[in-house]
Enzyme design. Structure first.
Site, PDB file in Angstrom:
ATOM      1  N   ARG A  43      33.570  58.782  33.467  1.00 48.71           N
ATOM      2  CA  ARG A  43      32.539  57.934  32.855  1.00 48.71           C
ATOM      3  C   ARG A  43      31.770  58.716  31.788  1.00 48.71           C
ATOM      4  NH1 ARG A  43      32.616  55.878  38.224  1.00 48.71           N
ATOM      5  NH2 ARG A  43      31.100  57.403  38.948  1.00 48.71           N
ATOM      6  N   ASP A  81      36.522  41.277  35.770  1.00 50.86           N
ATOM      7  CA  ASP A  81      36.814  41.408  37.194  1.00 50.86           C
ATOM      8  C   ASP A  81      37.037  40.004  37.739  1.00 50.86           C
ATOM      9  OD1 ASP A  81      36.292  43.892  39.377  1.00 50.86           O
ATOM     10  OD2 ASP A  81      36.358  41.869  40.219  1.00 50.86           O
ATOM     11  N   ASP A 128      41.450  50.606  35.877  1.00 53.78           N
ATOM     12  CA  ASP A 128      41.329  51.306  37.156  1.00 53.78           C
ATOM     13  C   ASP A 128      41.398  50.255  38.269  1.00 53.78           C
ATOM     14  OD1 ASP A 128      40.876  53.133  39.177  1.00 53.78           O
ATOM     15  OD2 ASP A 128      38.712  53.252  38.818  1.00 53.78           O
ATOM     16  N   CYS A 168      44.175  54.468  42.342  1.00 48.82           N
ATOM     17  CA  CYS A 168      43.552  54.912  43.593  1.00 48.82           C
ATOM     18  C   CYS A 168      44.539  54.739  44.751  1.00 48.82           C
ATOM     19  CB  CYS A 168      42.259  54.152  43.859  1.00 48.82           C
ATOM     20  SG  CYS A 168      42.496  52.414  44.210  1.00 48.82           S
TER      21      CYS A 168
END
Length: 186
Positions: A43, A81, A128, A168
């Site tokens: 970030r 999202d 991500d 992830c």
């Protein structure tokens, strides 16, 4: 399961400070709080690279990358999202950091559909996603999904643009993830 080891956990989200940003985390209901510590430096780096760019943050959850881009001087930030509560969290994060609403777009949308239907291109895309490989058996399917995501993102970038891709999925090793990027780029 989550349990309190020491002290008490507030019912409402708390604000944490990271590299001068104010970011919200929901310690009770958040998906691993939504502020992944392994991305602190990502970030920070994104903030350094965002100046004058049109930035797209996919699978944004609480909007940490979006806020970093906006504070770094991005021309525009689009935050995507599928979950409306996540987009509301991101909206609050922009507000907490004094970022005006004209500088960004908030989109409740499925990422593949958004990439297919959105107009325009971006100078920097962050992807991500949640884990595509919850177990070893799903590894091959996950790698196909990563390649498809990378391909869709790379098609929406201007020449000379940047792409920050992350995984992830603990069942996807760094070599396999890098190969999915290279395959998509071809």
């Amino acid at each position: 399961r989550a349990e309190v080891i020491h002290g008490s956990v507030p019912d409402e989200p708390v604000i944490v400070c990271e590299h001068g940003m104010r970011l919200r985390v929901d310690l009770r209901r958040g998906q691993k709080t939504g502020l992944f510590l392994d991305h602190r430096e990502s970030r920070r780096r994104l903030r350094q690279l965002a100046q004058g760019r049109r930035v797209l943050n996919l699978y944004s959850y609480t909007g940490g990358f979006s806020v970093a881009a906006a504070l770094g001087g991005a021309e525009r930030v689009d935050t995507v999202d599928v979950a409306a509560p996540a987009i509301e969290f991101a909206r609050q994060a922009f507000e907490d950091n004094g970022v005006g609403e004209t500088a960004h777009g908030l989109h409740v949308a499925d990422v593949p559909q958004f990439l297919q239907e959105a107009e325009g291109d971006w100078d920097l895309i962050v992807a991500d996603p949640p884990s595509f490989a919850p177990n070893e058996r799903s590894k091959a399917k996950a790698l196909r999904s990563y390649r498809a995501l990378h391909r869709a993102c790379l098609r929406r970038l201007q020449p000379g643009a940047l792409y920050l891709a992350a995984s992830c999925s603990s069942h996807i090793d760094a070599h396999s993830f890098e190969k999915s990027l290279l395959d998509a780029a071809e």
